[in-house]
Scaffold this motif. Structure first.
Motif, PDB file in Angstrom:
ATOM      1  N   ALA A 441       0.832  -1.204   0.000  1.00 25.96           N
ATOM      2  CA  ALA A 441       0.000   0.000   0.000  1.00 25.96           C
ATOM      3  C   ALA A 441       0.871   1.260   0.000  1.00 25.96           C
ATOM      4  CB  ALA A 441      -0.931  -0.012   1.202  1.00 25.96           C
ATOM      5  N   LYS A 442       1.963   1.205   0.757  1.00 22.50           N
ATOM      6  CA  LYS A 442       2.888   2.346   0.805  1.00 22.50           C
ATOM      7  C   LYS A 442       3.534   2.584  -0.568  1.00 22.50           C
ATOM      8  CE  LYS A 442       7.058   3.962   3.179  1.00 22.50           C
ATOM      9  NZ  LYS A 442       8.085   3.613   4.207  1.00 22.50           N
ATOM     10  N   ARG A 445       1.231   4.311  -2.976  1.00 27.42           N
ATOM     11  CA  ARG A 445       1.148   5.764  -2.767  1.00 27.42           C
ATOM     12  C   ARG A 445       2.407   6.463  -3.283  1.00 27.42           C
ATOM     13  NH1 ARG A 445      -1.079   4.130   2.218  1.00 27.42           N
ATOM     14  NH2 ARG A 445       0.936   4.411   3.260  1.00 27.42           N
ATOM     15  N   LEU A 446       3.574   5.937  -2.925  1.00 28.10           N
ATOM     16  CA  LEU A 446       4.839   6.589  -3.305  1.00 28.10           C
ATOM     17  C   LEU A 446       5.035   6.616  -4.821  1.00 28.10           C
ATOM     18  CD1 LEU A 446       7.262   5.102  -0.597  1.00 28.10           C
ATOM     19  CD2 LEU A 446       6.426   7.471  -0.768  1.00 28.10           C
ATOM     20  N   GLU A 448       2.658   6.555  -6.997  1.00 25.42           N
ATOM     21  CA  GLU A 448       1.496   7.210  -7.620  1.00 25.42           C
ATOM     22  C   GLU A 448       0.777   6.272  -8.594  1.00 25.42           C
ATOM     23  OE1 GLU A 448       3.298  10.661  -9.346  1.00 25.42           O
ATOM     24  OE2 GLU A 448       3.099  11.830  -7.494  1.00 25.42           O
ATOM     25  N   LYS A 450      -2.420   4.446  -9.663  1.00 26.67           N
ATOM     26  CA  LYS A 450      -3.853   4.657  -9.461  1.00 26.67           C
ATOM     27  C   LYS A 450      -4.529   3.334  -9.125  1.00 26.67           C
ATOM     28  CE  LYS A 450      -4.248   8.627 -12.552  1.00 26.67           C
ATOM     29  NZ  LYS A 450      -4.897   9.161 -13.766  1.00 26.67           N
ATOM     30  N   ARG A 460      -8.395  -0.734  -0.378  1.00 26.93           N
ATOM     31  CA  ARG A 460      -7.776   0.524  -0.802  1.00 26.93           C
ATOM     32  C   ARG A 460      -6.689   0.933   0.193  1.00 26.93           C
ATOM     33  NH1 ARG A 460     -10.423   2.747  -5.008  1.00 26.93           N
ATOM     34  NH2 ARG A 460     -12.578   2.166  -5.355  1.00 26.93           N
ATOM     35  N   PRO A 461      -5.582   1.515  -0.274  1.00 31.12           N
ATOM     36  CA  PRO A 461      -4.518   1.955   0.622  1.00 31.12           C
ATOM     37  C   PRO A 461      -4.964   3.132   1.473  1.00 31.12           C
ATOM     38  CG  PRO A 461      -4.069   2.667  -1.625  1.00 31.12           C
ATOM     39  CD  PRO A 461      -5.262   1.792  -1.694  1.00 31.12           C
TER      40      PRO A 461
END
Length: 461
Positions: A441-442, A445-446, A448, A450, A460-461
């Motif tokens: 999940a990290k 995010r890092l 990007e 989608k 979902r993260p």
């Protein structure tokens, strides 16, 4: 039917009657053959394979009825018009029952003869067209796609060669489209209205290939329960395509040489000579010159095959054709699969254009078919391509990039691929990658990445 290349055999023991019929058919621009007896008629039919026979019923030793029964017994498919005197109408009716198409009476009236022959010509033309349509549907005729200049030059050469009956040898790697090329040559030729017959010499066991090519008589070998016409008989007046000619064994090479030189052959188990008006196009992905040097292929046969030689380039040498081929295959499989027509993303198109294509056009077609079957988006992207191809394209895309940029893009692609395989479930994707779900999940995010629309709130993260 004027100008239609068709042979008519006149069978009559009366020389004057033969001469009269020859004269009347000559006015109609028909090629005629003659036989003075039933036995000679059978030899002519076996040898010349005429499309139409004008057969006198009243002949000594072997009557017209006997000829009809022999034709049926041997499986010789010709259109027979019997010729009979006024007093033998009952015999004419019997001839119709034995397989005759029609009959005319003696003395022969020119106008009636022309009417009956025109009907027979039309019947024969429809039969030929039916065979051609069947072979075309089986082969799914495709136009040669060529933006590459070398391919355009080869198409011009093929156009010039198509007008003759000379043998053509197509060379090139497997999957370069040699059969497609052969079908186009046939379609450009004067034989286009006659059959195009394909024989894959490598796909048929050696012990069966001779029978497949030349046919066999009933009882010629164990399992030969009835007469069978070979491909050379079926292809009469048309084109026969011998694919993978380099795989043919030595004994059959000898018979092939005779066909190319004299247009004659015998069925397996027979001594009767058959003539065939055929055009041969052969193809191989092997090195025939090397096979000749090593004694695996007859030198004289090689030179008879190699009258006009056309070597098709591999797809990696004609990359200008790839976008047009892709568009063709997308449209083809959109129709076959009854799916909306899709386009490739720029990344996928760039990747397919730079790929080296060891399987050539056949491999490209398979890739596009697979993408049309499996793609769920509006566009076909790199992720819709086969894993080994997508990985290769990814390596090509990363080549030349800075280390950290390449690492970031590779991580993005790896995670996106895992999410797709797990249908958007991050827990399953983490298992596939051997990561903790929280760490995945990290990374999402890092980097990007989608989230896919199919992800649940829990994932979902």
């Amino acid at each position: 039917m004027e100008g239609y290349r068709i042979k008519v055999l006149i069978v009559d023991d009366d020389a004057a009657a033969r001469k009269i019929l020859q004269s009347r058919l000559g006015v109609m621009n028909v090629r005629t053959l003659v036989a003075s007896s039933g036995f000679e008629a059978m030899e002519q039919i076996r040898r010349e394979m005429p499309a139409i026979v004008l057969l006198d019923l009243q002949m000594p030793k072997m009557s017209g009825i006997d000829v009809l029964r022999s034709l049926k017994r041997e499986g010789l498919d010709v259109t027979v018009i019997v010729v009979t005197a006024h007093a033998t109408i009952e015999a004419a009716v019997e001839a119709i029952r034995e397989g005759a198409y029609d009959f005319i009476t003696k003395p022969v009236d020119s106008k009636h003869l022309k009417i009956v022959l025109d009907k027979a010509f039309e019947r024969e033309s429809l039969r030929v067209q039916s065979r051609c349509l069947q072979t075309e549907m089986e082969g799914r005729f495709v136009q040669v796609i060529a933006e590459n200049q070398a391919m355009k030059n080869l198409l011009q050469l093929a156009h010039r060669a198509a007008g003759s009956s000379s043998t053509i040898l197509l060379l090139g790697e497997s999957g370069t489209g040699k059969e497609v090329f052969a079908r186009n040559i046939h379609r450009w030729s004067p034989r286009a209205d006659c059959p195009f017959t394909v024989v894959n010499c490598a796909a048929i066991p050696d012990q069966l290939l001779e029978s497949e090519l030349f046919g066999h008589e009933k009882g010629a070998f164990t399992g030969a329960h009835q007469l069978k016409k070979g491909k050379f008989e079926v292809a009469d007046r048309g084109t026969i395509f011998l694919d993978e000619i380099g795989e043919v064994q030595a004994s059959i090479q000898t018979k092939l040489l005779r066909v190319l030189q004299d247009h004659e052959f015998e069925r397996v188990g027979s001594t009767r000579t058959i003539r065939a008006d055929i055009r041969v196009i052969a193809a191989t992905n092997g090195d025939l010159e090397r096979a000749v040097r090593e004694g695996g292929f007859r030198e004289d046969l090689y030179y008879r095959l190699n009258v006009v030689s056309i070597k098709l380039p591999p797809l990696r040498e004609r990359k200008e054709d790839i976008p047009a081929l892709i568009d063709h295959f997308l449209r083809k499989y959109a129709g076959e699969l009854k799916k909306p027509l899709k386009q490739l993303s720029s990344d996928a198109l760039d990747g397919l254009t730079t790929y080296h294509w060891p399987g050539n056009v056949r491999e490209l077609e398979n890739v596009i078919e697979r993408a049309m079957v499996l793609s769920t988006g509006e566009q076909i992207g790199p992720e819709d391509l086969p894993p080994q191809l997508a990985a290769g394209l990814r390596r090509e895309a990363l080549r030349g990039k800075k280390f950290h940029e390449a690492v970031r893009e590779f991580k993005q692609w790896t995670i996106q691929d895992a999410l797709k395989r797990s249908e958007g479930n991050q827990t399953k994707a983490a298992e596939l990658l051997g990561l903790q779900r929280t760490y995945l999940a990290k990374l999402i995010r890092l980097l990007e990445i989608k989230a896919a629309p199919s992800l649940t709130e829990k994932d979902r993260p």
